[in-house]
Write an enzyme that holds these catalytic residues in place. Sequence first.
Site, PDB file in Angstrom:
ATOM      1  N   SER A  95       0.835  -1.189   0.000  1.00  0.00           N
ATOM      2  CA  SER A  95       0.000   0.000   0.000  1.00  0.00           C
ATOM      3  C   SER A  95       0.870   1.239   0.000  1.00  0.00           C
ATOM      4  CB  SER A  95      -0.898   0.004   1.237  1.00  0.00           C
ATOM      5  OG  SER A  95      -1.511   1.258   1.401  1.00  0.00           O
ATOM      6  N   LYS A  96       0.450   2.244  -0.764  1.00  0.00           N
ATOM      7  CA  LYS A  96       1.187   3.507  -0.775  1.00  0.00           C
ATOM      8  C   LYS A  96       1.132   4.179   0.593  1.00  0.00           C
ATOM      9  CE  LYS A  96       0.567   4.453  -5.700  1.00  0.00           C
ATOM     10  NZ  LYS A  96       0.016   5.368  -6.722  1.00  0.00           N
ATOM     11  N   ARG A  97       0.115   3.842   1.369  1.00  0.00           N
ATOM     12  CA  ARG A  97       0.002   4.417   2.700  1.00  0.00           C
ATOM     13  C   ARG A  97       1.022   3.813   3.665  1.00  0.00           C
ATOM     14  NH1 ARG A  97      -3.860   2.675   5.053  1.00  0.00           N
ATOM     15  NH2 ARG A  97      -4.750   1.191   3.593  1.00  0.00           N
ATOM     16  N   LEU A  98       1.483   2.599   3.353  1.00  0.00           N
ATOM     17  CA  LEU A  98       2.386   1.905   4.265  1.00  0.00           C
ATOM     18  C   LEU A  98       3.837   1.963   3.816  1.00  0.00           C
ATOM     19  CD1 LEU A  98       0.214  -1.281   4.916  1.00  0.00           C
ATOM     20  CD2 LEU A  98       0.388   0.767   6.316  1.00  0.00           C
ATOM     21  N   ALA A  99       4.064   2.378   2.591  1.00  0.00           N
ATOM     22  CA  ALA A  99       5.436   2.399   2.081  1.00  0.00           C
ATOM     23  C   ALA A  99       5.731   3.754   1.453  1.00  0.00           C
ATOM     24  CB  ALA A  99       5.646   1.296   1.048  1.00  0.00           C
TER      25      ALA A  99
END
Length: 368
Positions: free
Chosen positions: A138-142
């Site tokens: 996820s772009k939110r996590l990486a």
Amino acid sequence: EADRQAQLSQGLAPKYSGKCRGISAAEARERAKSENCTVRFKVPEKGEISFTDIIRGKVSFNFDNIGDFVIAKSDGTPLYNFAAAVDDYDMNITHVIRGEDHLSNTPKQLAIQEALGFTRPTYAHLPLLLGPDRKKLSKRLAQTSLIEYKNDGYLSEAMFNFLAFLGWHPEGNEEILSREELIEQFDIKRVQKGGAVFNEEKLNWLNASYIRSLKPGEIAQSIKAFIPKEWARDERFLENAVKVEQERIKTLKDFARNAAFFFELPDYPPNLLIWNDEPDESKASLRKIYEEIQSQSVMTRDMLEGILEKQAAGNRGPVYWPFRVALSGQRSSPGGVETALVLGREETLRRLEIALDKINAEDEAEKS
């Protein structure tokens, strides 16, 4: 939409029901004047379409599972699959290399190519990047920008090496390869089918390995962007500090946090100088070490090691621990000898005096 939801509730992939598949062109044109509409590609009702993927081998899709799909909006605006097929042909694209999430688009593009008499490109569908939980990254996590990793102190060589190994591996068991070696050994046929886990621990390990392979002078130049300007005033001192910390840092940014004590002794409680339950031994050894160093005009590694070994006499804790803490002010730090050699004789004595003052103050407080 009702048909779509009904199919999903049965665990089926949603597809067009074919409701308007058989109407005449004249009726379609007339109804389009007052009704919302789209342009669909009429897919054969039976049979399958196959292609050979460089990574996955032969891949087949049943026409019955695809259904007539939209290729243009009512205003004539082309949608992705139609535009991609035409664009690939128009641009003479020979190879389409993309993520496996596009695999379901491939049969639609192949059908369009076949209908228009286009030559097929060669396809290769890469595994997706997964998080530690093996779900799509996820772009939110990486972090999504390489610049962010650069700003966090990761070396470009380490990042290049790390990214190359996501979903691919060489014939041997090597894990650290230079850019030139990676380019020479890369073969897309060795890309794996399964998802590639973005393992930050592996990235940190690789980055630390690359940092250890550099000369201290090279690291000193690179870390200037991560440290206060005053730390770089004495180039030799900075390089010596880097040499001691080189084995402990995983990123260039770590140096500012780990090595700050070289440039300014942090405040620390007096009891940190005491080894376990041996306060008298710790205090006595610290005083003796100070006196021994003060009596010598030059401080060398052999001299320091000789003093410490003589004091320890088989009980290293109350000797080595207070000496190291007195110089670093930290529970965890490089060895006392290594730190003293970076600080120099005068600064080492000054910090030992501070430690002795702390001990004396604590003793006086206990007496009162």
